[in-house]
Design a protein around this motif. Structure first.
Motif, PDB file in Angstrom:
ATOM      1  N   UNK A  76       0.798  -1.229   0.000  1.00  0.00           N
ATOM      2  CA  UNK A  76       0.000   0.000   0.000  1.00  0.00           C
ATOM      3  C   UNK A  76       0.832   1.283   0.000  1.00  0.00           C
ATOM      4  N   UNK A  77       1.882   1.317  -0.792  1.00  0.00           N
ATOM      5  CA  UNK A  77       2.762   2.493  -0.847  1.00  0.00           C
ATOM      6  C   UNK A  77       2.001   3.772  -1.235  1.00  0.00           C
ATOM      7  N   UNK A  78       1.110   3.736  -2.263  1.00  0.00           N
ATOM      8  CA  UNK A  78       0.366   4.963  -2.591  1.00  0.00           C
ATOM      9  C   UNK A  78      -0.496   5.456  -1.415  1.00  0.00           C
ATOM     10  N   UNK A  79      -1.042   4.512  -0.655  1.00  0.00           N
ATOM     11  CA  UNK A  79      -1.841   4.886   0.513  1.00  0.00           C
ATOM     12  C   UNK A  79      -0.969   5.606   1.540  1.00  0.00           C
ATOM     13  N   UNK A  80       0.232   5.102   1.769  1.00  0.00           N
ATOM     14  CA  UNK A  80       1.147   5.736   2.717  1.00  0.00           C
ATOM     15  C   UNK A  80       1.370   7.205   2.336  1.00  0.00           C
ATOM     16  N   UNK A  81       1.684   7.455   1.067  1.00  0.00           N
ATOM     17  CA  UNK A  81       1.936   8.833   0.630  1.00  0.00           C
ATOM     18  C   UNK A  81       0.677   9.695   0.712  1.00  0.00           C
ATOM     19  N   UNK A  82      -0.461   9.101   0.409  1.00  0.00           N
ATOM     20  CA  UNK A  82      -1.732   9.827   0.527  1.00  0.00           C
ATOM     21  C   UNK A  82      -2.005  10.207   1.976  1.00  0.00           C
ATOM     22  N   UNK A  83      -1.843   9.241   2.874  1.00  0.00           N
ATOM     23  CA  UNK A  83      -2.086   9.510   4.295  1.00  0.00           C
ATOM     24  C   UNK A  83      -1.103  10.562   4.815  1.00  0.00           C
ATOM     25  N   UNK A  84       0.149  10.439   4.449  1.00  0.00           N
ATOM     26  CA  UNK A  84       1.172  11.377   4.912  1.00  0.00           C
ATOM     27  C   UNK A  84       0.863  12.807   4.459  1.00  0.00           C
ATOM     28  N   UNK A  85       0.377  12.950   3.238  1.00  0.00           N
ATOM     29  CA  UNK A  85       0.105  14.270   2.678  1.00  0.00           C
ATOM     30  C   UNK A  85      -1.222  14.860   3.139  1.00  0.00           C
TER      31      UNK A  85
ATOM     32  N   UNK B 155      -3.542  13.482   5.841  1.00  0.00           N
ATOM     33  CA  UNK B 155      -4.125  13.186   7.152  1.00  0.00           C
ATOM     34  C   UNK B 155      -3.150  13.639   8.243  1.00  0.00           C
ATOM     35  N   UNK B 156      -3.475  14.736   8.867  1.00  0.00           N
ATOM     36  CA  UNK B 156      -2.586  15.336   9.860  1.00  0.00           C
ATOM     37  C   UNK B 156      -2.288  14.406  11.028  1.00  0.00           C
ATOM     38  N   UNK B 157      -3.245  13.584  11.432  1.00  0.00           N
ATOM     39  CA  UNK B 157      -3.080  12.715  12.597  1.00  0.00           C
ATOM     40  C   UNK B 157      -2.327  11.416  12.279  1.00  0.00           C
ATOM     41  N   UNK B 158      -1.973  11.186  11.020  1.00  0.00           N
ATOM     42  CA  UNK B 158      -1.249   9.972  10.642  1.00  0.00           C
ATOM     43  C   UNK B 158       0.197  10.059  11.122  1.00  0.00           C
ATOM     44  N   UNK B 159       0.632   9.043  11.863  1.00  0.00           N
ATOM     45  CA  UNK B 159       2.008   8.967  12.363  1.00  0.00           C
ATOM     46  C   UNK B 159       2.857   8.231  11.331  1.00  0.00           C
ATOM     47  N   UNK B 160       3.376   8.954  10.345  1.00  0.00           N
ATOM     48  CA  UNK B 160       4.123   8.354   9.243  1.00  0.00           C
ATOM     49  C   UNK B 160       5.372   7.614   9.733  1.00  0.00           C
ATOM     50  N   UNK B 161       5.979   8.093  10.799  1.00  0.00           N
ATOM     51  CA  UNK B 161       7.187   7.439  11.300  1.00  0.00           C
ATOM     52  C   UNK B 161       6.883   6.102  11.968  1.00  0.00           C
TER      53      UNK B 161
END
Length: 77
Positions: A41-50, A52-58
Motif C-alpha cells: 500500500x505504498x500509494x496509501x502511505x503517501x496519501x495519508x502522509x500528505x 491526514x494530519x493525525x497519521x504517524x508516518x514514522x
C-alpha cells in the motif's frame, strides 16, 4: 495491538481508500489501524502522509506475508 483490522482483499479497489479513511478517522489518538491488502500500500502511505494530519508516518509499518498479502499498520498520533 491494532484497534481495528480491515481485510481489503475482497473490497473493490475504488472503495478501499474511503473505507480506510473512515476507519482511521474513527480511531482514538494513539490507536492503530491494521490493513490487509493484496499489494503493497505504498500509494496509501503517501496519501495519508500528505492529507491526514493525525497519521504517524514514522510509526507506519508494512510486512509482506505472501505474494498477495501485505499487512500494514497505520498509527494515529
Amino acid at each position: 495491538m491494532p484497534a481495528e483490522t480491515l481485510d481489503l482483499r475482497d473490497v473493490p479497489p475504488p472503495r478501499r481508500h474511503g473505507k480506510i479513511h473512515d476507519a482511521f478517522a474513527a480511531l482514538a489518538p494513539g490507536e492503530t489501524l491494521r490493513i490487509v491488502n493484496d499489494h503493497e500500500p505504498r500509494p496509501l502511505y503517501y496519501e495519508m502522509k500528505a492529507e491526514v494530519e493525525a497519521f504517524d508516518a514514522e510509526g507506519y509499518e508494512v510486512e509482506k506475508r505472501g505474494d498477495e498479502e501485505f499487512v500494514a499498520d497505520l498509527p494515529k498520533e
